[in-house]
Design a protein around this motif. Structure first.
Motif, PDB file in Angstrom:
ATOM      1  N   ALA A 128      88.133 -61.360 -43.173  1.00 30.74           N
ATOM      2  CA  ALA A 128      89.528 -61.568 -43.088  1.00 30.74           C
ATOM      3  C   ALA A 128      89.921 -61.956 -41.724  1.00 30.74           C
ATOM      4  N   GLN A 176      88.398 -57.977 -40.283  1.00 26.86           N
ATOM      5  CA  GLN A 176      87.866 -57.554 -41.249  1.00 26.86           C
ATOM      6  C   GLN A 176      86.471 -58.029 -41.711  1.00 26.86           C
ATOM      7  N   LEU A 199      90.625 -61.047 -46.827  1.00 27.10           N
ATOM      8  CA  LEU A 199      89.269 -60.959 -47.380  1.00 27.10           C
ATOM      9  C   LEU A 199      88.653 -61.904 -48.184  1.00 27.10           C
ATOM     10  N   ASN A 212      81.189 -52.228 -44.356  1.00 30.71           N
ATOM     11  CA  ASN A 212      82.501 -52.640 -44.236  1.00 30.71           C
ATOM     12  C   ASN A 212      82.912 -52.456 -42.631  1.00 30.71           C
TER      13      ASN A 212
END
Length: 170
Positions: free
Chosen positions: A152, A132, A158, A115
């Motif tokens: 996102a 993101q 997302l 992530n």
């Protein structure tokens, strides 16, 4: 200028030995699928290069191409590091879109779950801005590499953006 792919005869650094399954060149074995709420679905081909020079990092370069015209599209290059004594992994990535990111996550067996931890962009990057990114990479039992990427934007949650599988070319 592109990120160089270095083919080394150096021994793989023990710090990145858990990632030895990535080393080499991978080519999409079927066209990848891309989608996002704000764009039309598309298909693409991609080549991945993972290499090393004996340092405690893996070097990588991802090159995506238009499915029909073979025109170069998206490019990413960078480094993969493992925090010593853990299964914590970091991807340091520069993209040709002007986005630079750090993704962190875990290596479990032959699966990477990442992530975004930090994003930076050029002052003239295209809006809406990426907020993101998440990425899942795994070596499947059939020997194919699979990657799913979600993102996102400022105005979109997302959402899965890309999915592709690869076969080892070298």
């Amino acid at each position: 200028m592109s990120c160089p792919v270095i083919h080394s005869v150096a021994e793989l650094n023990p710090a990145v030995l858990p990632l030895d399954w990535l080393i080499g060149t991978w080519e999409s074995d079927e066209l990848g699928e891309g989608s996002f709420p704000s764009i039309a679905p598309f298909r693409y081909a991609e080549t991945l290069h993972f290499s090393h020079v004996g340092q405690p990092v893996i070097n990588f370069m991802f090159n995506a191409f238009h499915a029909e015209s073979k025109k170069p599209l998206h490019r990413e290059c960078g480094f993969i590091r493992i925090q010593p004594g853990t299964n914590n992994v970091a991807f340091i990535i520069a993209q040709n879109s002007g986005l630079v990111e750090i993704e962190e996550g875990e290596l479990i067996g032959q699966q990477l779950t990442l992530n975004s931890r930090a994003l930076a962009r050029t002052s003239f990057a295209k809006e809406p801005y990426v907020q993101q990114i998440s990425r899942f990479i795994q070596l499947r039992p059939d020997g194919r590499l699979e990657q799913t990427m979600s993102m996102a934007l400022e105005n979109k949650p997302l959402t899965q953006h890309l999915h592709i599988t690869y076969r080892r070319a070298s």
